[in-house]
Design a protein around this motif. Structure first.
Motif, mmCIF file in Angstrom:
data_model
loop_
_atom_site.group_PDB
_atom_site.id
_atom_site.type_symbol
_atom_site.label_atom_id
_atom_site.label_comp_id
_atom_site.label_asym_id
_atom_site.label_seq_id
_atom_site.Cartn_x
_atom_site.Cartn_y
_atom_site.Cartn_z
ATOM 1 N N ARG A 1 0.753 -1.054 -0.097
ATOM 2 C CA ARG A 1 -0.061 -0.019 -0.106
ATOM 3 C C ARG A 1 0.755 1.285 -0.123
ATOM 4 N NH1 ARG A 1 -3.872 -0.893 -2.268
ATOM 5 N NH2 ARG A 1 -4.729 1.096 -1.343
ATOM 6 N N THR A 2 2.007 1.074 -0.211
ATOM 7 C CA THR A 2 3.129 2.204 -0.324
ATOM 8 C C THR A 2 3.268 2.555 -2.023
ATOM 9 O OG1 THR A 2 4.160 1.628 1.633
ATOM 10 C CG2 THR A 2 5.343 2.958 0.226
ATOM 11 N N PHE A 3 3.382 3.838 -2.099
ATOM 12 C CA PHE A 3 3.149 4.456 -3.505
ATOM 13 C C PHE A 3 4.235 5.635 -3.712
ATOM 14 C CE2 PHE A 3 -1.103 2.720 -2.253
ATOM 15 C CZ PHE A 3 -1.244 1.776 -3.539
ATOM 16 N N CYS B 1 4.419 8.568 -6.251
ATOM 17 C CA CYS B 1 3.371 9.081 -7.273
ATOM 18 C C CYS B 1 4.132 10.055 -8.324
ATOM 19 C CB CYS B 1 2.191 9.554 -6.640
ATOM 20 S SG CYS B 1 1.565 8.365 -5.780
ATOM 21 N N MET C 1 -4.192 9.772 -7.410
ATOM 22 C CA MET C 1 -3.954 9.564 -6.156
ATOM 23 C C MET C 1 -4.705 10.738 -5.278
ATOM 24 S SD MET C 1 -2.762 7.714 -3.633
ATOM 25 C CE MET C 1 -1.680 6.425 -4.028
ATOM 26 N N THR D 1 -8.191 10.530 -4.941
ATOM 27 C CA THR D 1 -8.322 9.257 -3.692
ATOM 28 C C THR D 1 -8.148 9.981 -2.343
ATOM 29 O OG1 THR D 1 -7.779 7.721 -5.500
ATOM 30 C CG2 THR D 1 -7.753 6.932 -3.190
ATOM 31 N N LEU D 2 -7.067 10.407 -2.147
ATOM 32 C CA LEU D 2 -6.890 11.021 -0.951
ATOM 33 C C LEU D 2 -7.556 12.036 -0.449
ATOM 34 C CD1 LEU D 2 -2.700 10.727 -1.129
ATOM 35 C CD2 LEU D 2 -4.086 9.314 0.274
ATOM 36 N N THR E 1 -8.535 0.307 5.362
ATOM 37 C CA THR E 1 -7.907 0.827 3.813
ATOM 38 C C THR E 1 -6.660 1.684 4.479
ATOM 39 O OG1 THR E 1 -10.090 0.984 2.832
ATOM 40 C CG2 THR E 1 -8.330 2.404 1.741
ATOM 41 N N LYS E 2 -5.486 1.499 3.586
ATOM 42 C CA LYS E 2 -4.359 1.894 3.978
ATOM 43 C C LYS E 2 -3.618 2.611 2.620
ATOM 44 C CE LYS E 2 -3.368 -0.610 8.323
ATOM 45 N NZ LYS E 2 -4.969 -0.967 8.370
ATOM 46 N N TYR E 3 -3.089 3.665 2.888
ATOM 47 C CA TYR E 3 -2.223 4.368 1.611
ATOM 48 C C TYR E 3 -1.104 4.900 2.215
ATOM 49 C CZ TYR E 3 -5.805 4.009 -1.849
ATOM 50 O OH TYR E 3 -6.595 3.764 -2.658
ATOM 51 N N SER F 1 1.360 7.221 0.711
ATOM 52 C CA SER F 1 1.727 7.882 -0.639
ATOM 53 C C SER F 1 2.743 9.010 -0.688
ATOM 54 C CB SER F 1 0.498 8.344 -1.251
ATOM 55 O OG SER F 1 -0.585 7.492 -1.400
ATOM 56 N N SER G 1 -0.369 9.792 4.547
ATOM 57 C CA SER G 1 -0.509 8.488 4.713
ATOM 58 C C SER G 1 -1.931 8.459 5.444
ATOM 59 C CB SER G 1 0.570 8.294 5.713
ATOM 60 O OG SER G 1 0.323 7.003 6.698
#
Ligand code: OXD
Ligand code: MN
Length: 626
Positions: free
Chosen positions: A103-105, A107, A126, A129-130, A219-221, A223, A233
């Motif tokens: 879940r690490t992005f 971008c 992204m 989404t965030l 749900t995890k991001y 980014s 995050s």
């Protein structure tokens, strides 16, 4: 409620505040706060709609109050101050126990700039989404504004950031891991670059809704936006997902800053070593996660006359100095070490470091109010509360502490901390070590022929897969420079950057020597051939004797190996045949490995620097001739 009993006379544990004291939290921006930070905080508050905003100062009273609030909400329990003064245990949600690499992005505008080893999402997508996830995400909670410095305040090597978070556990952790609060904010003048890092656990509270001990979201991001140097995050409060100063800033975003500015942000520990003749060296060493970095950073050598001190255990920033030599700082101020497995026989220094003033996460609780984990002592207590909060006995058949359980503690509290660990000028690096976890092929130690060969060694760090769940057993899992999950841009461009930094250092004669080590080689019977731990000091001694020019070496297809007798094995439990196996070279196996490395390089296409491909060809030629 009073948090602590009287600390023992021997312990310099600070006292906590009392519930009756007026709040020491600051709800408005300090008068001197950088207007760009204030504007960003306003924007993020409008998006996330917290009930309250606190500007974190880093004061003792503030920390006491946050800890007291967390005891009240059940996020932490206070340990028995008689055994563990001013220390606390947090039990996380069982679904929030580790970094979430999937879940690490990264971008970047173009996917190729993130490269094949990073998860990539187009920045606009992204952001959308965030924006959706962060909308109202802090409702019912407090937003903490956490200014911090990575590196000693005011050091030319330091960089600054501001994290917003709705987790008091993260605030207190940031206070240990970084130079956090008013002093850092004072350094962020209108002309200072700073990294905005937005974090929410993603668990808004409706009016009257009771909170849980460890709020988070399935749900995890995590980014990263390298072009604008931002971190966002969502959904986790655990370690590197949430303490954004660490992996997100000090490695992923810092690697991008370092690329643009001509320095290196590395997943490396830092050591100061004094040899029996009193000469001092500084060493940086990269090992993949879970290869005993903290143990090596706190090494107690078994070889007489050698003295090792700690500067850092996880991250190093290295920059060519005005004198043309490579200088390094530990940008962090604390250790977020793996507790599980740490004990007197593996890392006595770590055990001494965590005597008090420590936050433990997901370890087991003893009946006497102290902590325990597998490996801390030889035999377990008869009864514990395990990391999930349930009764545990040795018959339970489950681990009492989570395998990724942690201690968070100030570096200054480490008995082996070096007097120059926070020198704002950094320390001069004499040697760089790359290590992997290799059961086969890779010798105990080898010295690179030159910087380019060293870059090749770093680029090919790997370990055999040991669990079927990870893929085909025995297949190599590649972790170049131990940076696979931490490089904020295309890994092949990162190799090119290393080559450029080396070329610059060469102009001034300041190129450190590069070595590779492998503590994990096994014999045909599956036994480790090298005892490791304190005996790793013997290898370190050879490395630094090489730097000093007093250790003999023999040429091999893999680089320079210790000449017979050059590593002091007096008192080490290593048979002659084990020693031979530690350095055995099977050309056919290396040629197969070269093919595997080529396949890996091919995933980067034309971005792989010619010098790295040339190293692979030279290795093949040397192996064919062997
Ligand atoms: C760490 C890691 O926790 O590398 O340091 O995973
Ligand atoms: Mn690490």
């Amino acid at each position: 409620m009073t948090l602590t009993a009287d600390p023992p006379a021997s312990a310099s544990a600070p006292e906590t505040g009392s519930h009756e004291l007026p709040s020491l939290l600051h709800h408005s921006a300090p008068a001197n706060a950088n207007p760009r930070i204030v504007a960003w905080v306003d924007r993020m508050a409008a998006l996330t709609t917290p009930d309250d905003i606190v500007w974190v100062t880093g004061s003792r009273g503030e920390q006491d109050e946050l800890l007291r609030r967390m005891v009240e909400t059940g996020t932490i329990v206070q340990l028995n101050p008689e055994y563990r003064p001013y220390s606390f245990l947090a039990r996380s949600n069982p679904d929030d126990v580790a970094r979430v690499e999937a879940r690490t992005f990264i971008c970047t505008e173009k996917q190729v700039d993130a490269g094949p080893t990073n998860n990539w999402v187009e920045p606009a997508e992204m952001r959308e989404t965030l924006d959706g996830l962060f909308t109202g995400a802090m409702r019912g909670r407090t937003m903490y504004v956490v200014p911090f410095s990575m590196g000693p305040l005011g050091s030319p090597l330091s960089r600054y950031g501001v994290q917003l978070t709705d987790s008091p556990y993260v605030v207190v952790s940031m206070g240990i891991m970084t130079r956090m609060g008013s002093a850092a904010l004072d350094h962020i003048t209108p002309s200072t670059e700073w990294v905005p890092a937005a974090h929410t656990v993603g668990a808004p509270l409706e009016p009257g809704e009771a909170d849980v001990a460890w709020p988070c979201n399935p749900t995890k991001y995590v980014s990263h936006f390298p072009d604008t140097r931002e971190i966002w995050s969502y959904g986790s409060a655990y370690g590197g997902n949430a303490i954004l100063a660490k992996k997100s800033f000090a490695l992923r975003i810092a690697s991008v800053i370092a690329r643009d500015e001509g320095w290196l942000a590395e997943h490396m520990l830092l050591l100061k070593v004094t040899n029996p003749r009193g000469r001092v060296f500084h060493v940086a060493a990269a090992f993949p996660s879970a290869c005993g970095k903290t143990n090596f950073a706190m090494l107690r050598p078994t070889i007489p006359g050698w003295h090792v001190e700690t500067i850092g255990d996880d991250i190093a920033w290295l920059a060519p100095g005005a004198d043309g030599r490579l200088r390094a700082i530990n940008p962090e101020a604390g250790f977020f070490g793996v507790a599980h497995g740490t004990g007197a026989s593996t890392n006595a220094t770590a055990v001494e470091t965590i005597w008090g003033n420590t936050i433990f996460t997901n370890v087991a609780l003893r009946d006497d109010g102290d902590i325990w984990w597998e490996g801390l002592t030889q035999s377990p207590p008869d009864h514990l509360i395990d990391w999930t909060g349930h009764d545990w006995t040795p018959a339970s058949g489950t681990p009492a502490a989570h395998p990724n359980s942690r201690f968070t503690v100030s570096a200054a509290q480490c008995p082996s901390i070096s007097d120059d660990w926070d020198d704002p000028r950094g320390v001069v690096i004499d040697a760089i070590i790359f290590g992997g976890r290799r059961a086969t092929n890779v010798p105990l130690v080898a010295e690179a022929r030159d910087w380019e060969h060293g870059v090749f060694l770093g680029a090919t760090i790997s370990s055999e897969r040991t669990a079927a769940a990870e893929g085909t057993l025995g297949e190599l899992r590649r972790d170049p420079f131990a940076m696979l999950p931490f490089c904020g841009y295309n890994m092949a461009d990162y190799w090119a950057h290393w080559l450029e930094v080396g070329a610059e250092l060469r102009k001034t004669g300041g190129v450190p020597r590069i070595f590779m080590v492998n503590w994990f080689r096994k014999g045909e019977d599956g036994r480790y051939l090298w005892p490791g731990f304190g005996d790793n000091g013997r290898v370190l001694a050879w490395i630094l004797d090489r730097v000093e020019g007093v250790a003999p070496a023999v040429s091999s297809p893999l680089g320079w190996l210790p000449a017979p007798g050059a590593v002091d094995l007096d008192g080490a439990d290593v048979s002659e045949s084990d020693w031979e196996q530690l350095f055995a070279i099977d050309p056919a196996a290396h040629l197969a490995e070269a093919d595997d490395a080529e396949k890996f390089f091919d995933t980067f296409g034309t971005r792989v620097p010619g010098a790295v491909r040339a190293q692979l060809e030279e290795l093949r030629q040397r192996m064919k001739a062997a």
